[in-house]
Design a protein around this motif. Structure first.
Motif, short mmCIF file in Angstrom:
data_model
loop_
_atom_site.label_atom_id
_atom_site.label_comp_id
_atom_site.label_asym_id
_atom_site.label_seq_id
_atom_site.Cartn_x
_atom_site.Cartn_y
_atom_site.Cartn_z
N THR A 19 80.65 -34.85 86.08
CA THR A 19 79.21 -34.75 86.34
C THR A 19 78.53 -33.83 85.34
N GLU A 20 79.18 -32.72 85.05
CA GLU A 20 78.60 -31.79 84.08
C GLU A 20 78.64 -32.38 82.68
N GLN A 21 79.70 -33.08 82.35
CA GLN A 21 79.76 -33.77 81.05
C GLN A 21 78.54 -34.69 80.89
N THR A 22 78.26 -35.46 81.93
CA THR A 22 77.12 -36.39 81.88
C THR A 22 75.81 -35.65 81.67
N ASN A 23 75.61 -34.56 82.38
CA ASN A 23 74.38 -33.77 82.22
C ASN A 23 74.24 -33.24 80.80
N ILE A 24 75.38 -32.85 80.21
CA ILE A 24 75.35 -32.29 78.85
C ILE A 24 75.03 -33.36 77.83
N TYR A 25 75.75 -34.49 77.88
CA TYR A 25 75.51 -35.48 76.83
C TYR A 25 74.18 -36.18 76.96
N LYS A 26 73.60 -36.23 78.16
CA LYS A 26 72.28 -36.82 78.30
C LYS A 26 71.24 -36.01 77.54
N ILE A 27 71.37 -34.69 77.57
CA ILE A 27 70.44 -33.83 76.82
C ILE A 27 70.60 -34.06 75.32
N LEU A 28 71.86 -34.11 74.86
CA LEU A 28 72.11 -34.29 73.43
C LEU A 28 71.74 -35.70 72.98
N ASP A 42 92.73 -49.47 58.19
CA ASP A 42 93.84 -48.59 58.55
C ASP A 42 93.48 -47.12 58.44
N LYS A 43 92.35 -46.81 57.80
CA LYS A 43 91.93 -45.41 57.67
C LYS A 43 90.87 -45.02 58.71
N THR A 44 90.48 -45.98 59.54
CA THR A 44 89.49 -45.73 60.58
C THR A 44 90.13 -46.01 61.93
N LEU A 45 90.22 -44.98 62.77
CA LEU A 45 90.88 -45.11 64.06
C LEU A 45 89.86 -45.20 65.19
N ARG A 46 90.23 -45.97 66.21
CA ARG A 46 89.41 -46.07 67.41
C ARG A 46 90.06 -45.24 68.51
N LEU A 47 89.31 -44.27 69.03
CA LEU A 47 89.82 -43.43 70.11
C LEU A 47 89.38 -44.04 71.44
N ILE A 48 90.33 -44.45 72.24
CA ILE A 48 90.01 -45.04 73.53
C ILE A 48 90.20 -43.97 74.60
N ILE A 49 89.09 -43.54 75.16
CA ILE A 49 89.08 -42.44 76.12
C ILE A 49 89.35 -42.96 77.53
N ASN A 50 90.17 -42.23 78.27
CA ASN A 50 90.39 -42.53 79.68
C ASN A 50 89.12 -42.12 80.44
N LYS A 51 88.35 -43.10 80.87
CA LYS A 51 87.04 -42.82 81.45
C LYS A 51 87.14 -42.14 82.81
N ASN A 52 88.32 -42.14 83.40
CA ASN A 52 88.49 -41.41 84.66
C ASN A 52 88.59 -39.91 84.43
N LYS A 53 88.88 -39.54 83.19
CA LYS A 53 89.09 -38.13 82.88
C LYS A 53 87.97 -37.52 82.03
N SER A 54 87.34 -38.35 81.23
CA SER A 54 86.29 -37.79 80.37
C SER A 54 85.33 -38.88 79.93
N SER A 55 84.18 -38.46 79.45
CA SER A 55 83.14 -39.38 78.97
C SER A 55 83.25 -39.54 77.46
N VAL A 56 83.09 -40.76 76.99
CA VAL A 56 83.13 -41.03 75.55
C VAL A 56 82.04 -40.24 74.83
N ASP A 57 80.82 -40.25 75.39
CA ASP A 57 79.71 -39.53 74.76
C ASP A 57 79.99 -38.04 74.66
N PHE A 58 80.55 -37.45 75.71
CA PHE A 58 80.83 -36.02 75.71
C PHE A 58 81.87 -35.69 74.64
N ILE A 59 82.94 -36.47 74.57
CA ILE A 59 83.99 -36.21 73.58
C ILE A 59 83.47 -36.41 72.17
#
Length: 418
Positions: free
Chosen positions: A367-376, A307-324
Protein backbone atom coordinates in the motif's frame (compact mmCIF):
# COMPACT_ATOMS: atom_id res chain seq x y z
CA UNK A 1 13.15 38.14 -52.56
CA UNK A 2 13.40 41.11 -54.99
CA UNK A 3 14.26 43.51 -52.14
CA UNK A 4 16.80 41.16 -50.58
CA UNK A 5 20.41 41.42 -51.68
CA UNK A 6 23.30 38.97 -51.69
CA UNK A 7 26.17 40.23 -49.54
CA UNK A 8 29.56 39.05 -48.36
CA UNK A 9 29.38 38.95 -44.57
CA UNK A 10 32.93 40.24 -44.06
CA UNK A 11 31.80 43.69 -45.24
CA UNK A 12 29.14 43.86 -42.54
CA UNK A 13 30.81 42.40 -39.44
CA UNK A 14 33.78 42.71 -37.12
CA UNK A 15 35.48 39.53 -35.90
CA UNK A 16 37.48 39.37 -32.67
CA UNK A 17 39.50 36.24 -31.96
CA UNK A 18 40.02 35.28 -28.33
CA UNK A 19 43.30 35.77 -26.45
CA UNK A 20 45.63 33.12 -24.99
CA UNK A 21 45.51 34.22 -21.36
CA UNK A 22 48.39 33.20 -19.09
CA UNK A 23 47.34 30.04 -17.27
CA UNK A 24 49.40 31.09 -14.23
CA UNK A 25 46.52 33.44 -13.37
CA UNK A 26 43.72 30.88 -13.73
CA UNK A 27 41.69 30.44 -10.57
CA UNK A 28 38.52 28.67 -9.54
CA UNK A 29 37.07 31.58 -7.58
CA UNK A 30 38.58 35.05 -7.75
CA UNK A 31 38.96 37.11 -10.91
CA UNK A 32 37.00 37.54 -14.13
CA UNK A 33 35.20 34.53 -15.67
CA UNK A 34 36.99 33.06 -18.69
CA UNK A 35 34.90 31.80 -21.60
CA UNK A 36 36.16 28.64 -23.26
CA UNK A 37 34.47 26.63 -26.04
CA UNK A 38 32.78 24.43 -23.45
CA UNK A 39 31.29 27.50 -21.77
CA UNK A 40 29.73 29.51 -24.60
CA UNK A 41 26.24 28.03 -24.15
CA UNK A 42 26.28 28.49 -20.36
CA UNK A 43 25.61 31.36 -17.98
CA UNK A 44 28.87 30.97 -16.08
CA UNK A 45 32.25 29.24 -16.16
CA UNK A 46 34.27 27.28 -13.64
CA UNK A 47 37.52 29.13 -14.27
CA UNK A 48 38.49 32.77 -13.65
CA UNK A 49 41.41 34.97 -14.66
CA UNK A 50 43.01 37.06 -11.92
CA UNK A 51 45.67 38.82 -14.00
CA UNK A 52 45.59 42.06 -15.98
CA UNK A 53 43.76 42.12 -19.31
CA UNK A 54 42.68 44.43 -22.11
CA UNK A 55 39.04 45.55 -22.11
CA UNK A 56 39.11 44.61 -25.79
CA UNK A 57 38.49 40.98 -24.76
CA UNK A 58 35.68 41.72 -22.31
CA UNK A 59 32.47 39.98 -23.39
CA UNK A 60 29.05 41.22 -22.31
CA UNK A 61 25.69 39.49 -22.01
CA UNK A 62 24.17 38.95 -25.44
CA UNK A 63 27.44 39.02 -27.42
CA UNK A 64 27.59 36.57 -30.34
CA UNK A 65 30.24 33.87 -29.85
CA UNK A 66 31.47 31.01 -32.04
CA UNK A 67 33.59 28.06 -30.95
CA UNK A 68 36.44 27.63 -33.41
CA UNK A 69 37.06 23.92 -32.75
CA UNK A 70 34.92 20.78 -32.66
CA UNK A 71 31.24 21.38 -33.48
CA UNK A 72 31.63 25.15 -34.05
CA UNK A 73 28.91 26.11 -31.57
CA UNK A 74 27.15 29.44 -32.09
CA UNK A 75 25.68 31.15 -29.04
CA UNK A 76 24.70 34.41 -27.44
CA UNK A 77 26.57 34.77 -24.15
CA UNK A 78 24.04 34.50 -21.31
CA UNK A 79 26.22 35.34 -18.33
CA UNK A 80 27.75 38.44 -16.84
CA UNK A 81 30.92 40.16 -18.14
CA UNK A 82 33.61 37.61 -18.99
CA UNK A 83 36.85 37.25 -20.97
CA UNK A 84 37.18 35.80 -24.47
CA UNK A 85 39.66 32.94 -24.40
CA UNK A 86 41.55 31.55 -27.39
CA UNK A 87 39.70 29.42 -29.97
CA UNK A 88 36.51 31.38 -29.30
CA UNK A 89 35.62 34.38 -31.45
CA UNK A 90 33.18 37.25 -31.10
CA UNK A 91 31.22 38.56 -34.08
CA UNK A 92 29.28 41.79 -34.23
CA UNK A 93 27.60 43.96 -36.82
CA UNK A 94 29.77 46.92 -37.83
CA UNK A 95 26.72 48.96 -38.79
CA UNK A 96 23.43 48.41 -36.95
CA UNK A 97 21.59 50.29 -39.72
CA UNK A 98 22.63 47.65 -42.24
CA UNK A 99 22.76 44.46 -40.17
CA UNK A 100 20.70 43.70 -37.06
CA UNK A 101 22.89 41.95 -34.47
CA UNK A 102 20.21 39.47 -33.36
CA UNK A 103 19.29 38.70 -36.97
CA UNK A 104 23.00 38.02 -37.54
CA UNK A 105 22.95 35.45 -34.72
CA UNK A 106 20.10 33.46 -36.23
CA UNK A 107 21.30 33.86 -39.82
CA UNK A 108 24.84 32.68 -39.20
CA UNK A 109 23.88 29.46 -37.38
CA UNK A 110 23.06 27.52 -40.54
CA UNK A 111 26.08 28.89 -42.42
CA UNK A 112 28.42 27.66 -39.68
CA UNK A 113 26.72 24.24 -39.79
CA UNK A 114 27.33 24.09 -43.54
CA UNK A 115 31.00 24.91 -43.04
CA UNK A 116 31.23 22.22 -40.35
CA UNK A 117 29.80 19.66 -42.78
CA UNK A 118 32.31 20.62 -45.47
CA UNK A 119 35.47 20.68 -43.33
CA UNK A 120 37.13 17.28 -43.05
CA UNK A 121 39.40 16.26 -40.21
CA UNK A 122 40.89 13.09 -38.78
CA UNK A 123 40.75 14.42 -35.21
CA UNK A 124 39.29 17.81 -34.21
CA UNK A 125 37.82 20.19 -36.81
CA UNK A 126 39.08 23.77 -36.84
CA UNK A 127 37.24 26.89 -38.02
CA UNK A 128 39.18 29.93 -39.21
CA UNK A 129 38.10 33.56 -39.33
CA UNK A 130 38.67 33.35 -43.09
CA UNK A 131 35.93 30.73 -43.27
CA UNK A 132 33.57 33.23 -41.65
CA UNK A 133 34.81 36.06 -43.89
CA UNK A 134 33.84 34.09 -46.99
CA UNK A 135 30.21 33.54 -45.96
CA UNK A 136 27.68 35.02 -48.40
CA UNK A 137 24.01 35.46 -47.45
CA UNK A 138 20.85 37.01 -48.80
CA UNK A 139 20.07 40.00 -46.60
CA UNK A 140 16.61 41.57 -46.22
CA UNK A 141 16.08 45.27 -45.44
CA UNK A 142 16.88 46.30 -41.88
CA UNK A 143 13.21 46.65 -40.81
CA UNK A 144 12.53 43.08 -41.97
CA UNK A 145 15.69 41.85 -40.22
CA UNK A 146 14.43 43.45 -37.01
CA UNK A 147 11.02 41.77 -37.32
CA UNK A 148 12.58 38.35 -38.01
CA UNK A 149 14.91 38.77 -35.04
CA UNK A 150 11.96 39.68 -32.77
CA UNK A 151 9.91 36.66 -33.86
CA UNK A 152 12.77 34.18 -33.37
CA UNK A 153 13.83 35.79 -30.08
CA UNK A 154 10.32 35.48 -28.67
CA UNK A 155 10.22 31.82 -29.75
CA UNK A 156 13.58 31.22 -28.05
CA UNK A 157 12.33 32.91 -24.89
CA UNK A 158 9.35 30.55 -24.74
CA UNK A 159 11.71 27.59 -25.25
CA UNK A 160 13.99 28.77 -22.44
CA UNK A 161 11.05 29.26 -20.07
CA UNK A 162 9.89 25.70 -20.74
CA UNK A 163 13.42 24.38 -20.24
CA UNK A 164 13.55 26.14 -16.87
CA UNK A 165 10.21 24.63 -15.87
CA UNK A 166 11.45 21.15 -16.79
CA UNK A 167 14.69 21.66 -14.87
CA UNK A 168 12.75 22.91 -11.84
CA UNK A 169 10.46 19.88 -11.74
CA UNK A 170 13.35 17.51 -12.33
CA UNK A 171 15.00 18.99 -9.23
CA UNK A 172 11.73 18.58 -7.33
CA UNK A 173 11.50 14.97 -8.51
CA UNK A 174 15.07 14.25 -7.37
CA UNK A 175 14.29 15.62 -3.91
CA UNK A 176 11.01 13.73 -3.71
CA UNK A 177 12.68 10.47 -4.71
CA UNK A 178 15.29 10.93 -2.00
CA UNK A 179 12.61 11.55 0.64
CA UNK A 180 9.98 9.07 -0.51
CA UNK A 181 12.35 6.17 -1.19
CA UNK A 182 14.27 6.49 2.07
CA UNK A 183 11.59 7.79 4.47
CA UNK A 184 8.29 6.88 2.85
CA UNK A 185 4.79 8.09 3.68
CA UNK A 186 3.09 7.46 7.01
CA UNK A 187 -0.56 6.57 7.60
CA UNK A 188 -1.48 10.28 7.56
CA UNK A 189 0.06 10.86 4.13
CA UNK A 190 3.11 12.71 5.47
CA UNK A 191 6.76 12.02 4.73
CA UNK A 192 8.34 10.48 7.81
CA UNK A 193 11.18 12.09 9.72
CA UNK A 194 13.42 10.74 12.44
CA UNK A 195 12.03 13.40 14.79
CA UNK A 196 8.54 11.91 14.64
CA UNK A 197 9.03 8.28 13.58
CA UNK A 198 11.29 5.36 14.34
CA UNK A 199 14.06 4.47 11.88
CA UNK A 200 16.64 1.70 11.78
CA UNK A 201 20.00 1.04 10.16
CA UNK A 202 20.03 -1.16 7.06
CA UNK A 203 22.44 -2.09 4.22
CA UNK A 204 20.91 0.75 2.18
CA UNK A 205 21.08 3.32 4.98
CA UNK A 206 18.53 4.51 7.53
CA UNK A 207 14.99 3.35 6.72
CA UNK A 208 11.66 3.35 8.61
CA UNK A 209 11.26 0.47 11.08
CA UNK A 210 8.21 -0.66 9.07
CA UNK A 211 10.39 -1.35 6.02
CA UNK A 212 12.69 -4.24 5.15
CA UNK A 213 15.89 -4.25 3.13
CA UNK A 214 15.81 -7.27 0.82
CA UNK A 215 17.71 -8.81 -2.07
CA UNK A 216 16.12 -8.29 -5.48
CA UNK A 217 16.01 -12.06 -5.73
CA UNK A 218 13.27 -12.07 -3.07
CA UNK A 219 10.95 -9.98 -5.23
CA UNK A 220 11.94 -11.23 -8.68
CA UNK A 221 9.88 -13.85 -10.42
CA UNK A 222 12.37 -14.13 -13.28
CA UNK A 223 14.95 -12.35 -15.44
CA UNK A 224 14.65 -12.74 -19.21
CA UNK A 225 17.25 -12.00 -21.87
CA UNK A 226 16.76 -11.95 -25.62
CA UNK A 227 19.21 -12.63 -28.42
CA UNK A 228 21.20 -10.44 -30.76
CA UNK A 229 21.38 -11.96 -34.25
CA UNK A 230 23.28 -10.12 -36.96
CA UNK A 231 21.04 -7.36 -38.31
CA UNK A 232 21.52 -4.38 -40.55
CA UNK A 233 21.51 -1.13 -38.62
CA UNK A 234 18.15 0.06 -39.94
CA UNK A 235 15.04 0.44 -37.75
CA UNK A 236 12.15 -1.95 -38.38
CA UNK A 237 9.33 -0.53 -40.45
CA UNK A 238 5.60 -1.07 -40.11
CA UNK A 239 4.81 -4.79 -39.87
CA UNK A 240 8.47 -5.76 -39.51
CA UNK A 241 10.15 -7.25 -36.46
CA UNK A 242 13.10 -5.51 -34.85
CA UNK A 243 15.70 -6.30 -32.19
CA UNK A 244 16.33 -3.62 -29.59
CA UNK A 245 19.71 -1.97 -29.37
CA UNK A 246 21.12 -1.35 -25.92
CA UNK A 247 20.57 2.37 -26.58
CA UNK A 248 16.79 1.73 -26.41
CA UNK A 249 17.11 1.89 -22.61
CA UNK A 250 17.92 5.46 -21.63
CA UNK A 251 17.62 7.52 -18.42
CA UNK A 252 14.96 9.63 -20.14
CA UNK A 253 12.90 6.55 -20.97
CA UNK A 254 12.34 3.81 -23.53
CA UNK A 255 13.50 4.70 -27.06
CA UNK A 256 11.58 2.36 -29.35
CA UNK A 257 13.24 3.71 -32.50
CA UNK A 258 16.57 2.31 -31.28
CA UNK A 259 16.26 -1.09 -32.94
CA UNK A 260 17.53 -3.09 -35.92
CA UNK A 261 15.24 -4.73 -38.42
CA UNK A 262 15.16 -8.54 -38.11
CA UNK A 263 15.26 -9.96 -41.64
CA UNK A 264 15.65 -13.63 -40.69
CA UNK A 265 12.24 -14.83 -39.46
CA UNK A 266 13.88 -17.85 -37.78
CA UNK A 267 14.94 -15.52 -34.95
CA UNK A 268 11.43 -14.20 -34.26
CA UNK A 269 10.34 -15.41 -30.82
CA UNK A 270 7.20 -13.61 -29.57
CA UNK A 271 8.10 -14.70 -26.02
CA UNK A 272 10.71 -11.92 -25.98
CA UNK A 273 8.52 -9.21 -27.46
CA UNK A 274 8.60 -6.03 -25.36
CA UNK A 275 5.26 -5.27 -23.72
CA UNK A 276 3.65 -2.39 -21.85
CA UNK A 277 4.87 -2.08 -18.23
CA UNK A 278 8.02 -4.14 -18.90
CA UNK A 279 10.88 -3.18 -16.58
CA UNK A 280 14.11 -3.26 -18.60
CA UNK A 281 17.72 -3.01 -17.42
CA UNK A 282 20.95 -2.89 -19.42
CA UNK A 283 23.45 -5.60 -18.57
CA UNK A 284 26.21 -4.17 -20.81
CA UNK A 285 26.97 -0.55 -21.57
CA UNK A 286 29.31 2.28 -20.67
CA UNK A 287 30.24 2.75 -16.99
CA UNK A 288 27.59 5.47 -16.58
CA UNK A 289 24.81 3.58 -18.39
CA UNK A 290 25.28 -0.06 -17.43
CA UNK A 291 22.47 -1.13 -15.10
CA UNK A 292 20.14 1.76 -15.95
CA UNK A 293 16.43 0.97 -16.07
CA UNK A 294 13.36 2.12 -17.92
CA UNK A 295 9.69 1.31 -17.63
CA UNK A 296 8.16 0.62 -21.04
CA UNK A 297 4.90 2.36 -21.80
CA UNK A 298 2.75 1.62 -24.85
CA UNK A 299 5.56 0.33 -27.11
CA UNK A 300 4.99 -0.37 -30.82
CA UNK A 301 4.54 -4.07 -31.64
CA UNK A 302 7.18 -6.52 -32.87
CA UNK A 303 10.20 -5.35 -30.85
CA UNK A 304 12.36 -8.07 -29.27
CA UNK A 305 14.78 -7.98 -26.35
CA UNK A 306 18.45 -8.19 -27.25
CA UNK A 307 21.00 -10.13 -25.19
CA UNK A 308 22.25 -6.91 -23.56
CA UNK A 309 18.78 -5.79 -22.44
CA UNK A 310 17.17 -7.77 -19.63
CA UNK A 311 13.52 -7.87 -18.59
CA UNK A 312 12.97 -7.94 -14.84
CA UNK A 313 9.77 -9.77 -14.00
CA UNK A 314 8.64 -8.67 -10.56
CA UNK A 315 6.58 -10.88 -8.26
CA UNK A 316 3.53 -8.63 -7.97
CA UNK A 317 2.52 -10.25 -4.69
CA UNK A 318 5.68 -8.90 -3.11
CA UNK A 319 6.36 -5.60 -4.82
CA UNK A 320 5.15 -3.12 -7.42
CA UNK A 321 6.89 -2.78 -10.77
CA UNK A 322 6.55 1.02 -10.65
CA UNK A 323 8.05 1.20 -7.15
CA UNK A 324 11.04 -0.98 -8.07
CA UNK A 325 11.58 1.10 -11.21
CA UNK A 326 12.15 4.18 -9.06
CA UNK A 327 14.17 2.34 -6.41
CA UNK A 328 16.63 1.01 -9.00
CA UNK A 329 17.50 4.62 -9.93
CA UNK A 330 18.58 5.54 -6.40
CA UNK A 331 22.24 6.21 -5.50
CA UNK A 332 22.33 3.35 -2.95
CA UNK A 333 21.48 0.92 -5.78
CA UNK A 334 23.66 2.66 -8.35
CA UNK A 335 26.71 2.30 -6.08
CA UNK A 336 26.10 -1.46 -5.81
CA UNK A 337 25.97 -1.75 -9.60
CA UNK A 338 29.16 0.25 -10.09
CA UNK A 339 31.05 -1.87 -7.55
CA UNK A 340 30.12 -5.10 -9.31
CA UNK A 341 30.42 -3.92 -12.93
CA UNK A 342 33.13 -5.90 -14.70
CA UNK A 343 35.08 -5.58 -17.93
CA UNK A 344 38.58 -4.58 -18.93
CA UNK A 345 37.40 -2.01 -21.44
CA UNK A 346 37.22 1.55 -20.16
CA UNK A 347 34.16 2.20 -22.30
CA UNK A 348 32.07 -0.96 -21.81
CA UNK A 349 31.13 -2.63 -18.53
CA UNK A 350 28.93 -5.61 -17.71
CA UNK A 351 26.77 -6.78 -14.85
CA UNK A 352 25.54 -10.33 -14.40
CA UNK A 353 22.06 -11.57 -13.61
CA UNK A 354 23.54 -12.77 -10.33
CA UNK A 355 24.57 -9.20 -9.50
CA UNK A 356 21.06 -7.98 -10.22
CA UNK A 357 19.55 -10.68 -8.02
CA UNK A 358 21.84 -9.64 -5.14
CA UNK A 359 21.10 -5.93 -5.30
CA UNK A 360 19.74 -4.81 -1.92
CA UNK A 361 16.64 -2.60 -2.06
CA UNK A 362 14.17 -1.21 0.52
CA UNK A 363 10.69 -2.73 0.57
CA UNK A 364 7.73 -1.07 2.32
CA UNK A 365 4.29 -2.65 2.38
CA UNK A 366 2.48 -2.73 -0.97
CA UNK A 367 0.00 0.00 0.00
CA UNK A 368 2.79 2.40 0.84
CA UNK A 369 4.65 1.49 -2.34
CA UNK A 370 1.54 2.44 -4.32
CA UNK A 371 1.22 5.78 -2.52
CA UNK A 372 4.87 6.54 -3.24
CA UNK A 373 4.94 5.69 -6.92
CA UNK A 374 1.67 7.50 -7.61
CA UNK A 375 3.31 10.75 -6.47
CA UNK A 376 6.39 10.11 -8.61
CA UNK A 377 4.31 9.02 -11.60
CA UNK A 378 2.37 12.27 -11.39
CA UNK A 379 5.46 14.45 -11.53
CA UNK A 380 6.93 12.26 -14.28
CA UNK A 381 3.80 12.81 -16.36
CA UNK A 382 4.05 16.55 -15.84
CA UNK A 383 7.70 16.54 -16.96
CA UNK A 384 6.85 14.36 -19.96
CA UNK A 385 4.07 16.72 -21.04
CA UNK A 386 6.38 19.72 -20.74
CA UNK A 387 9.02 17.93 -22.82
CA UNK A 388 6.43 17.26 -25.52
CA UNK A 389 5.61 20.95 -25.53
CA UNK A 390 9.31 21.78 -25.68
CA UNK A 391 9.86 19.52 -28.69
CA UNK A 392 6.85 21.08 -30.38
CA UNK A 393 8.28 24.58 -29.87
CA UNK A 394 11.71 23.49 -31.15
CA UNK A 395 10.13 22.09 -34.32
CA UNK A 396 8.19 25.32 -34.73
CA UNK A 397 11.40 27.34 -34.39
CA UNK A 398 13.14 25.18 -37.00
CA UNK A 399 10.28 25.81 -39.41
CA UNK A 400 10.28 29.54 -38.69
CA UNK A 401 14.02 29.80 -39.28
CA UNK A 402 13.71 27.94 -42.57
CA UNK A 403 10.86 30.16 -43.75
CA UNK A 404 11.92 33.57 -42.44
CA UNK A 405 15.69 33.46 -42.93
CA UNK A 406 15.39 32.39 -46.56
CA UNK A 407 12.59 34.78 -47.49
CA UNK A 408 10.23 31.91 -48.27
CA UNK A 409 7.76 33.60 -45.95
CA UNK A 410 7.87 37.36 -45.69
CA UNK A 411 7.27 38.56 -42.14
CA UNK A 412 6.56 42.29 -42.29
CA UNK A 413 2.83 41.72 -41.83
CA UNK A 414 3.17 38.79 -39.41
CA UNK A 415 2.32 39.14 -35.73
CA UNK A 416 4.75 38.03 -33.05
CA UNK A 417 4.06 34.51 -31.71
CA UNK A 418 2.16 34.23 -28.42
Amino acid sequence: MDVWKNIKLVNYINILSGFAFNSDFFTGEEGTPLIRIRDINKRNTDINFSGKFSDKYLIKKGDLLIGMDGDFEVAQWKGENALLNQRVCKIESNDKNRLNQIFLFYRIINEIKLINNIISATTVKHLSTKDIDNIQVNLPPIDEQTKIAAILSKTDKAIEQTERIIAKYQRIKTGLMQDLLTKGIDENGNIRSEETHEFKDSPVGRIPVEWNAVYMDEILYNIEAGKSPNCIDVPAGSGQWGVLKVSAVRPEGFQSEENKVLENSNFINPKYEVKDKDLLITRSNTYDLVGIVCLVKNPPPNLLLCDKTLRLIINKNKSSVDFIFYVLQMPFVRSQIEIHATGSSGSMKNISQETIRHLIVPRPEKTEQTNIYKILNKIDKYIKDEKKQLNKMRRKKTGLMQDLLTGKVRCLNLDLPD
